[in-house]
Design an enzyme around this catalytic site. Structure first.
Site, mmCIF file in Angstrom:
data_model
loop_
_atom_site.group_PDB
_atom_site.id
_atom_site.type_symbol
_atom_site.label_atom_id
_atom_site.label_comp_id
_atom_site.label_asym_id
_atom_site.label_seq_id
_atom_site.Cartn_x
_atom_site.Cartn_y
_atom_site.Cartn_z
ATOM 1 C CE LYS A 207 -1.271 2.804 2.823
ATOM 2 N NZ LYS A 207 -1.136 3.774 1.883
ATOM 3 C CD GLU A 282 13.750 0.419 8.773
ATOM 4 O OE1 GLU A 282 14.465 -0.755 8.829
ATOM 5 O OE2 GLU A 282 14.537 1.336 9.272
ATOM 6 C CB CYS A 316 13.955 8.835 7.940
ATOM 7 S SG CYS A 316 14.852 7.835 6.745
ATOM 8 C CD GLU A 412 11.085 12.621 11.068
ATOM 9 O OE1 GLU A 412 10.061 12.369 11.216
ATOM 10 O OE2 GLU A 412 12.091 11.935 10.483
HETATM 11 N N1 LIG Z 1 12.782 4.899 8.637
HETATM 12 C C1 LIG Z 1 12.950 5.141 7.511
HETATM 13 O O1 LIG Z 1 13.564 4.399 6.666
HETATM 14 C C2 LIG Z 1 12.106 6.123 7.069
HETATM 15 C C3 LIG Z 1 11.983 6.313 5.575
HETATM 16 C C4 LIG Z 1 11.070 7.183 4.844
HETATM 17 C C5 LIG Z 1 10.178 7.922 5.703
HETATM 18 N N2 LIG Z 1 10.285 7.857 7.174
HETATM 19 C C6 LIG Z 1 9.405 8.276 8.065
HETATM 20 O O2 LIG Z 1 7.871 8.661 7.636
HETATM 21 C C7 LIG Z 1 7.414 9.830 7.919
HETATM 22 C C8 LIG Z 1 7.076 10.712 6.579
HETATM 23 O O3 LIG Z 1 6.459 9.790 5.810
HETATM 24 P P1 LIG Z 1 4.820 9.910 5.681
HETATM 25 O O4 LIG Z 1 4.345 11.219 5.944
HETATM 26 O O5 LIG Z 1 4.434 9.118 4.549
HETATM 27 O O6 LIG Z 1 4.701 8.869 6.994
HETATM 28 P P2 LIG Z 1 2.953 8.310 7.409
HETATM 29 O O7 LIG Z 1 3.277 7.699 8.552
HETATM 30 O O8 LIG Z 1 2.234 9.514 7.390
HETATM 31 O O9 LIG Z 1 2.628 7.622 5.926
HETATM 32 C C9 LIG Z 1 3.502 6.370 5.848
HETATM 33 C C10 LIG Z 1 2.531 5.304 5.240
HETATM 34 O O10 LIG Z 1 1.406 5.035 6.179
HETATM 35 C C11 LIG Z 1 0.259 5.068 5.656
HETATM 36 N N3 LIG Z 1 -0.782 5.281 6.611
HETATM 37 C C12 LIG Z 1 -0.998 6.567 7.377
HETATM 38 N N4 LIG Z 1 -1.894 6.193 8.218
HETATM 39 C C13 LIG Z 1 -2.265 4.976 8.065
HETATM 40 C C14 LIG Z 1 -3.134 4.005 8.651
HETATM 41 N N5 LIG Z 1 -3.935 4.432 9.945
HETATM 42 N N6 LIG Z 1 -3.351 2.842 8.166
HETATM 43 C C15 LIG Z 1 -2.720 2.321 7.396
HETATM 44 N N7 LIG Z 1 -1.691 3.111 6.687
HETATM 45 C C16 LIG Z 1 -1.595 4.302 6.996
HETATM 46 C C17 LIG Z 1 0.371 6.233 4.657
HETATM 47 O O11 LIG Z 1 -0.640 6.119 3.638
HETATM 48 C C18 LIG Z 1 1.752 6.142 3.991
HETATM 49 O O12 LIG Z 1 1.603 4.967 2.940
HETATM 50 C C19 LIG Z 1 8.560 10.846 8.639
HETATM 51 O O13 LIG Z 1 8.589 10.465 9.820
HETATM 52 C C20 LIG Z 1 9.787 9.929 8.343
HETATM 53 O O14 LIG Z 1 10.939 9.998 9.180
HETATM 54 C C21 LIG Z 1 11.083 6.906 7.789
HETATM 55 O O1 LIG Z 2 13.982 8.686 4.260
HETATM 56 C C1 LIG Z 2 14.583 7.777 4.522
HETATM 57 C C2 LIG Z 2 15.394 6.856 3.624
HETATM 58 O O2 LIG Z 2 15.827 5.905 4.292
HETATM 59 C C3 LIG Z 2 16.682 7.811 3.502
HETATM 60 S S1 LIG Z 2 17.768 6.960 2.758
HETATM 61 O O3 LIG Z 2 17.265 6.717 1.430
HETATM 62 O O4 LIG Z 2 18.292 5.876 3.459
HETATM 63 O O5 LIG Z 2 18.934 7.885 2.550
#
Ligand SMILES: NC(=O)c1ccc[n+]([C@@H]2O[C@H](COP(=O)([O-])OP(=O)(O)OC[C@H]3O[C@@H](n4cnc5c(N)ncnc54)[C@H](O)[C@@H]3O)[C@@H](O)[C@H]2O)c1
Ligand SMILES: O=C[C@H](O)CS(=O)(=O)O
Length: 509
Positions: A207, A282, A316, A412
């Site tokens: 998804k 993650e 992230c 963040e």
């Molecule tokens: N650790 C990592 O590798 C990593 C990588 C990228 C982003 N992030 C984190 O993600 C965040 C930003 O991304 P974002 O805004 O898409 O995050 P988000 O948590 O809002 O959404 C992530 C995913 O979860 C889904 N989602 C949201 N609410 C949901 C629910 N109730 N049920 C099922 N799915 C749901 C969204 O549709 C999306 O597909 C930041 O906090 C960033 O640090 C972490």
């Molecule tokens: O946003 C999170 C990603 O994991 C960053 S990176 O692609 O690992 O640099």
């Protein structure tokens, strides 16, 4: 003072820029049209939502609708789980070398179509085209790694403890995997989860984020061409909550692999508890970027620029708190503000563009809230480029004199906003760096190897960049500690996430 994207003499966006934007968008929209990225992918077929509703896809740089995907909910998610569940026995028992060969074909198709994929990323996510191309290269690297790792799901034998016994450890695919991915790396996050899962013999229901579903559908298009059997790889687009509830609540789904915010991660973790799913989470970051007074300041400034402003700060692993030791604070701040203020900001299709838009209006509102809070608490703001006329942009900004109790210390930013904090001692830097609930990425700049090792040992993080602002590597175990999640993606660690060990104890008589 920096400026919006390079302008013509009279101050209006140059015709060349407008032409580049128009042509770039046209190329990306041709991909949507020619690849028919308007339907979700379930059981090897392209499907509409049961309601026939569509979810608009927005270009964050322009704010206009550039596509539409099926607005699916529970029933479609359940059909995807049906398909993945039915496909699992055959896929999980297929020879590893066969799975590896299909993954390799997927990898080759990603490479063949990297320009189309990069255009799609820039159109739906907004990042500058050269960064989008680097994202595609990153996705290819993960697909390549797991096309090879698929053949290395090794078992073990254990030294006998009794003469008439033998113990053999086998590895088995976990089962049906639900993969929920974020918008900031709309292609790589899909490949970084699905490649190891598929390599291990799992089947997957993806998804993608509702802001950026097209890259996931493009990945499905290429997976179909690569020869993944029906039901092995599925992509469901639509309303997150009902789809998420279906995926987390169905006992046939044996694992959730989620990348996104800590808040949502916690919610999904709780939703998985009744059916005891395996989890790979993650989650959010809040990276400290520590500059010691013996650091090479030019190297530290260059590293901070990349770490902070890549993807307009929407990664992230972005530096979210920059800590600079007293002795070099003034020099660093002067050079960093100068570098930050030379950045261009605008549409990602303009050649050489450095900063694109934020993903949506909510993201702009969040960063405006955090900046106002910091300024009210006493921070000094050093703004960069002016804003383009339309789209979800926010100005690059360096904040100095930021109080430690400002909201942005714990939240963040996910924006091109760089708070800088001064510190005196090594211990103070480490205490401040660790004084948050997350622990994903971190950075330390120094030329004293003992000091670097002492600090790296004590940082509560999954990743430490040492004199380097970029840390991505497809073979390394990427992931965090504390509320940045659990599990790792990348390398053999990533494959093990999707495997369960089983040991066989033989009585040999
Ligand atoms: N650790 C990592 O590798 C990593 C990588 C990228 C982003 N992030 C984190 O993600 C965040 C930003 O991304 P974002 O805004 O898409 O995050 P988000 O948590 O809002 O959404 C992530 C995913 O979860 C889904 N989602 C949201 N609410 C949901 C629910 N109730 N049920 C099922 N799915 C749901 C969204 O549709 C999306 O597909 C930041 O906090 C960033 O640090 C972490
Ligand atoms: O946003 C999170 C990603 O994991 C960053 S990176 O692609 O690992 O640099």
């Amino acid at each position: 003072m920096s400026s919006v994207a390079p302008k013509s003499a009279d101050g209006t966006p140059s015709n060349a820029n407008e032409t580049a934007i128009r042509e770039g968008r046209a190329r990306a929209r041709a991909v949507i049209r020619d690849w028919d990225l308007t339907r979700a992918y379930i059981n090897g077929e392209w499907r509409e939502a049961d309601s026939r509703e569509k979810l608009d896809v927005i270009d964050p740089a322009k704010g206009d609708v550039i596509g539409g995907v099926p607005f699916m909910r529970t029933s479609e998610a359940r059909r995807a789980i049906d398909a993945a569940s039915e496909a699992f026995p055959a896929w999980s028992t297929r020879l590893a070398k066969d799975r590896a060969a299909i993954l390799r074909r997927w990898r080759d198709l990603l490479e063949t179509h990297q320009e189309e994929l990069a255009s799609l990323i820039t159109l739906e996510q907004g990042k500058p085209y050269d960064q989008a191309m680097r994202e595609v290269v990153g996705a290819i690297a993960y697909a390549e790694w797991y096309s090879e790792e698929a053949k290395r799901a090794y078992g073990q034998t254990m030294p006998a403890t009794q003469r008439d016994r033998r113990v053999v450890v086998q590895k088995h695919a976990v089962g049906v995997v639900a993969a929920i991915t974020p918008w900031n790396f709309p292609l790589t996050m899909v490949v970084r989860k699905c490649a190891p899962a598929l390599a291990a013999g799992c089947t997957v229901v993806v998804k993608p984020a509702e802001d950026t579903p097209l890259s996931a559908l493009a990945a499905a298009k290429l997976a179909h061409q690569a020869g993944f059997p029906p039901g092995v790889f599925n992509v469901v687009t639509g309303l997150p909550q009902p789809i998420g509830e279906a995926l987390t609540g169905d006992e046939r789904v044996r694992m959730l692999s989620f990348t996104g915010s800590t808040e949502v991660g916690k919610r999904l973790m709780a939703q998985c508890a009744p059916t005891m799913k395996k989890l790979s989470l993650e989650l959010g970051g809040n990276a400290p970027f520590i500059v010691m007074d013996d650091a090479d300041i030019d190297v530290a400034v260059a590293g901070a620029m990349i770490s902070k402003f890549r993807n307009s700060g929407q990664t992230c692993v972005c530096a979210n708190r920059i800590f600079v030791q007293d002795g070099v604070y003034d020099a660093f701040v002067e050079k960093f503000i100068a570098a930050s203020n030379t950045q261009t900001i605008g549409n990602g299709f303009i050649p050489g563009m450095e900063l694109g838009p934020l993903i949506n209006r909510q993201a702009v509102a969040k960063v405006e809230r955090l900046v106002q809070n910091a300024q009210k608490a006493g921070a000094t703001l050093h703004y960069g480029a002016e804003l383009p006329a339309d789209g979800h942009f926010t100005r690059p900004l360096v904040m100095t004199d930021v109080p430690l109790d400002a909201d942005c210390f714990d939240e963040e930013l996910f924006a091109p906003v760089a708070p800088i904090y001064r510190f005196e001692t090594e211990d103070e830097a480490i205490t401040l760096a660790n004084r948050v609930r997350t622990g994903l990425s971190s950075y330390v700049y120094s030329r004293d190897v003992g000091r670097i090792q002492r600090i790296a040992d004590r940082l509560e993080a999954g990743v430490v960049g040492i004199n380097d602002g970029t840390t991505s590597h497809e073979g390394a175990p990427f992931g965090g500690v504390k509320e940045s999640g659990q599990g790792r993606e990348g390398g053999h660690w990533g494959l093990e996430e999707y495997l369960e060990p089983k040991y066989l104890n033989y009585a040999i008589g």
